[in-house]
Design a protein around this motif. Structure first.
Motif, mmCIF file in Angstrom:
data_model
loop_
_atom_site.group_PDB
_atom_site.id
_atom_site.type_symbol
_atom_site.label_atom_id
_atom_site.label_comp_id
_atom_site.label_asym_id
_atom_site.label_seq_id
_atom_site.Cartn_x
_atom_site.Cartn_y
_atom_site.Cartn_z
ATOM 1 N N PRO A 1 16.952 -39.036 -33.520
ATOM 2 C CA PRO A 1 17.989 -38.829 -34.543
ATOM 3 C C PRO A 1 19.432 -38.923 -33.968
ATOM 4 C CG PRO A 1 16.157 -37.268 -34.680
ATOM 5 C CD PRO A 1 15.995 -37.956 -33.707
ATOM 6 N N ALA A 2 19.610 -38.403 -32.971
ATOM 7 C CA ALA A 2 20.864 -38.462 -32.408
ATOM 8 C C ALA A 2 21.429 -40.050 -31.935
ATOM 9 C CB ALA A 2 21.068 -37.874 -30.860
ATOM 10 N N VAL A 3 20.264 -40.874 -31.514
ATOM 11 C CA VAL A 3 20.574 -42.325 -31.216
ATOM 12 C C VAL A 3 20.772 -43.064 -32.541
ATOM 13 C CG1 VAL A 3 19.513 -44.343 -30.721
ATOM 14 C CG2 VAL A 3 18.951 -42.514 -29.124
ATOM 15 N N TRP A 4 20.150 -42.675 -33.751
ATOM 16 C CA TRP A 4 20.519 -43.256 -34.966
ATOM 17 C C TRP A 4 21.904 -42.678 -35.568
ATOM 18 C CZ3 TRP A 4 18.136 -47.374 -35.500
ATOM 19 C CH2 TRP A 4 16.801 -47.539 -35.190
ATOM 20 N N ILE A 5 22.334 -41.569 -35.239
ATOM 21 C CA ILE A 5 23.611 -41.222 -35.726
ATOM 22 C C ILE A 5 24.726 -42.053 -34.828
ATOM 23 C CG2 ILE A 5 25.171 -39.189 -35.398
ATOM 24 C CD1 ILE A 5 22.797 -37.465 -35.998
ATOM 25 N N GLY A 6 24.646 -42.444 -33.641
ATOM 26 C CA GLY A 6 25.262 -43.174 -33.022
ATOM 27 C C GLY A 6 25.374 -44.231 -33.456
ATOM 28 N N VAL A 7 24.418 -45.137 -33.866
ATOM 29 C CA VAL A 7 24.271 -46.366 -34.444
ATOM 30 C C VAL A 7 24.958 -46.572 -35.636
ATOM 31 C CG1 VAL A 7 22.675 -48.248 -35.476
ATOM 32 C CG2 VAL A 7 21.999 -47.192 -33.260
ATOM 33 N N TYR B 1 25.665 -34.441 -28.291
ATOM 34 C CA TYR B 1 27.167 -35.173 -28.368
ATOM 35 C C TYR B 1 27.268 -36.248 -27.519
ATOM 36 C CZ TYR B 1 28.079 -31.382 -31.547
ATOM 37 O OH TYR B 1 28.122 -30.695 -32.847
ATOM 38 N N ALA B 2 26.522 -36.098 -26.170
ATOM 39 C CA ALA B 2 26.745 -37.089 -25.189
ATOM 40 C C ALA B 2 26.190 -38.153 -25.549
ATOM 41 C CB ALA B 2 26.265 -36.393 -23.663
ATOM 42 N N LEU B 3 24.617 -38.039 -25.846
ATOM 43 C CA LEU B 3 23.859 -39.201 -26.320
ATOM 44 C C LEU B 3 24.432 -39.866 -27.400
ATOM 45 C CD1 LEU B 3 21.368 -40.829 -26.040
ATOM 46 C CD2 LEU B 3 19.983 -38.908 -27.435
ATOM 47 N N ILE B 4 24.975 -39.196 -28.621
ATOM 48 C CA ILE B 4 25.551 -40.000 -29.607
ATOM 49 C C ILE B 4 26.663 -40.844 -29.302
ATOM 50 C CG2 ILE B 4 26.932 -39.444 -31.893
ATOM 51 C CD1 ILE B 4 25.280 -36.870 -32.342
ATOM 52 N N GLY B 5 27.604 -40.067 -28.189
ATOM 53 C CA GLY B 5 28.663 -40.980 -27.870
ATOM 54 C C GLY B 5 28.162 -41.998 -27.182
ATOM 55 N N MET B 6 27.229 -41.990 -26.377
ATOM 56 C CA MET B 6 26.707 -43.140 -25.432
ATOM 57 C C MET B 6 26.430 -44.274 -26.165
ATOM 58 S SD MET B 6 23.508 -43.795 -23.750
ATOM 59 C CE MET B 6 23.038 -45.213 -22.979
ATOM 60 N N VAL B 7 25.495 -43.874 -27.364
ATOM 61 C CA VAL B 7 25.115 -44.797 -28.178
ATOM 62 C C VAL B 7 26.142 -45.556 -28.984
ATOM 63 C CG1 VAL B 7 23.400 -45.518 -29.980
ATOM 64 C CG2 VAL B 7 22.682 -43.721 -28.181
ATOM 65 N N PHE B 8 27.070 -44.553 -29.476
ATOM 66 C CA PHE B 8 28.067 -45.353 -30.385
ATOM 67 C C PHE B 8 29.079 -46.172 -29.650
ATOM 68 C CE2 PHE B 8 32.708 -44.502 -31.071
ATOM 69 C CZ PHE B 8 32.653 -45.074 -32.505
ATOM 70 N N PHE B 9 29.443 -45.974 -28.262
ATOM 71 C CA PHE B 9 30.229 -46.632 -27.544
ATOM 72 C C PHE B 9 29.369 -48.199 -27.215
ATOM 73 C CE2 PHE B 9 32.785 -42.948 -26.750
ATOM 74 C CZ PHE B 9 33.884 -43.191 -27.123
ATOM 75 N N ALA B 10 28.212 -48.052 -27.055
ATOM 76 C CA ALA B 10 27.523 -49.177 -26.636
ATOM 77 C C ALA B 10 27.194 -50.222 -27.825
ATOM 78 C CB ALA B 10 25.855 -48.947 -25.991
ATOM 79 N N VAL B 11 26.944 -49.611 -28.908
ATOM 80 C CA VAL B 11 26.952 -50.441 -30.410
ATOM 81 C C VAL B 11 28.245 -50.742 -30.873
ATOM 82 C CG1 VAL B 11 25.916 -50.412 -32.478
ATOM 83 C CG2 VAL B 11 24.615 -49.480 -30.855
ATOM 84 N N ALA B 12 29.254 -49.900 -30.596
ATOM 85 C CA ALA B 12 30.299 -50.225 -31.386
ATOM 86 C C ALA B 12 31.182 -51.195 -30.503
ATOM 87 C CB ALA B 12 31.451 -49.110 -31.235
ATOM 88 N N ARG B 13 30.922 -51.446 -29.251
ATOM 89 C CA ARG B 13 31.399 -52.754 -28.319
ATOM 90 C C ARG B 13 31.021 -53.878 -29.196
ATOM 91 N NH1 ARG B 13 32.457 -54.544 -23.152
ATOM 92 N NH2 ARG B 13 31.414 -56.836 -22.901
ATOM 93 N N GLU B 14 29.683 -53.910 -29.687
ATOM 94 C CA GLU B 14 29.042 -55.476 -30.402
ATOM 95 C C GLU B 14 29.769 -55.400 -31.682
ATOM 96 O OE1 GLU B 14 27.428 -57.149 -28.388
ATOM 97 O OE2 GLU B 14 27.246 -55.311 -26.708
ATOM 98 N N GLY B 15 29.738 -54.316 -32.183
ATOM 99 C CA GLY B 15 30.462 -54.124 -33.533
ATOM 100 C C GLY B 15 31.773 -54.785 -33.963
ATOM 101 N N LEU B 16 32.804 -54.194 -32.802
ATOM 102 C CA LEU B 16 34.098 -54.656 -33.002
ATOM 103 C C LEU B 16 34.279 -56.113 -32.680
ATOM 104 C CD1 LEU B 16 35.719 -51.092 -31.733
ATOM 105 C CD2 LEU B 16 35.833 -52.192 -34.190
ATOM 106 N N GLU B 17 33.498 -56.593 -31.583
ATOM 107 C CA GLU B 17 33.408 -58.105 -31.289
ATOM 108 C C GLU B 17 33.244 -58.852 -32.278
ATOM 109 O OE1 GLU B 17 30.692 -58.212 -28.252
ATOM 110 O OE2 GLU B 17 31.801 -57.881 -26.579
ATOM 111 N N THR B 18 31.942 -58.606 -33.224
ATOM 112 C CA THR B 18 31.698 -59.118 -34.334
ATOM 113 C C THR B 18 32.622 -59.228 -35.426
ATOM 114 O OG1 THR B 18 29.545 -58.673 -33.666
ATOM 115 C CG2 THR B 18 29.772 -59.575 -35.813
ATOM 116 N N VAL B 19 33.415 -58.006 -35.589
ATOM 117 C CA VAL B 19 34.601 -57.934 -36.656
ATOM 118 C C VAL B 19 35.297 -59.149 -36.337
ATOM 119 C CG1 VAL B 19 36.258 -56.522 -37.343
ATOM 120 C CG2 VAL B 19 33.948 -55.730 -37.367
#
Length: 289
Positions: free
Chosen positions: A36-42, A117-135
């Motif tokens: 669930p923390a992974v999906w929250i980060g995504v 929070y550490a896991l959410i943050g780790m997933v968030f930054f990993a996926v956000a990089r791809e998302g902002l590149e795409t934007v």
């Protein structure tokens, strides 16, 4: 439609691969309760990408003509920088990304009082990089395209990428990721050259760049930009039927430099062993690229 489709497909698969590696590792090491923390980060990363993209699009729509040209040129330049770094970063870390994600995951869950929070943050930054590149890429493409074909292409690419990512995670599909990212990376560099050329033209129309504006050749009578073939080439590769010296020079110089770097042999990297699983689990179908 093809360019946003392929870019969204590539970026979507890259993001899905990251999530798939994390999910598989959690499952293999008996830590599936953290999903669930992974999906929250995504979802947070996706929301950030949509917010940034929508905000920039709304703001730019209010600009006068010259400011719109300036915005288009600056977004294009930023998109070229991000796209280029993305291609070469993925080429560099393709063989070690799985190990690096495993290490980051272990660090996020090792002894921290705020593991969630550490896991959410780790997933968030990993996926956000791809998302902002795409934007930023899609903003540059949408500004240089007309009609609904570009957004439709991007949506189709995202849908297919999600399906492929889910199939890879479940083990029903094995994709040669190395070959996929190599060929799409080459395509992205050609597209980036066109975006760069169009950005230089936009900066000229904004009154910011007025040097080397002599037209090199004019083939508008043979292959006009507003014709069927010309519009496709313009949308995909930044084709111009009457390029100036500055536009053509930037296009050719970037393409030569980028392709030379792209085809240089990569230094051999000694792969590090992945730490053994803590609990039983079936082997992941996500393969190194």
């Amino acid at each position: 439609m093809l360019v946003p489709f392929l870019i969204m497909l590539r970026e979507g698969i890259e993001a899905a691969l990251i999530v798939g590696i994390i999910a598989s590792y959690l499952r293999q090491t008996g830590r599936g309760e953290w999903m669930p923390a992974v999906w929250i980060g995504v979802f947070l990363a996706a929301a950030l990408a949509l917010f940034v993209g929508g905000g920039l699009e709304l703001v730019s729509a209010e600009f006068p003509q010259k400011q719109q040209e300036l915005f288009e040129g600056l977004v294009g330049l930023l998109a070229v920088i991000i796209l280029s770094s993305m291609v070469f970063w993925m080429r560099k870390v393709a063989r070690s990304i799985k190990h690096e994600l495993h290490e980051s995951l272990d660090a996020a869950l090792a002894g921290s009082k705020n593991q969630t929070y550490a896991l959410i943050g780790m997933v968030f930054f990993a996926v956000a990089r791809e998302g902002l590149e795409t934007v930023f890429f899609l903003l540059a493409i949408f500004q240089q395209s007309e009609g609904a074909s570009a957004p439709i292409g991007a949506l189709l690419g995202l849908i297919i990428a999600v399906g492929i990512g889910f199939a890879i995670y479940k083990g029903s599909m094995r994709l040669n990721l190395g070959r996929f990212f190599r060929w799409t990376g080459l395509f992205i560099l050609v597209v980036a050259a066109g975006i760069l050329a169009n950005s230089v033209q936009a900066l000229h129309e904004a009154g910011l760049w007025n040097h080397f504006q002599t037209v090199v050749f004019d083939i508008s009578a043979i292959l006009p930009m507003d014709g069927p073939t010309g519009s496709v080439l313009a949308g995909m590769f930044g084709y111009q039927d009457a390029p100036t010296v500055s536009v053509l020079t930037v296009y050719v110089a970037y393409l030569i430099f980028a392709l030379v770097l792209f085809f240089l042999p990569q230094p051999r990297v000694v792969s590090l062993p992945t730490r053994p699983a803590h609990a039983h689990g079936h082997s992941s179908s996500v393969t190194n690229k």
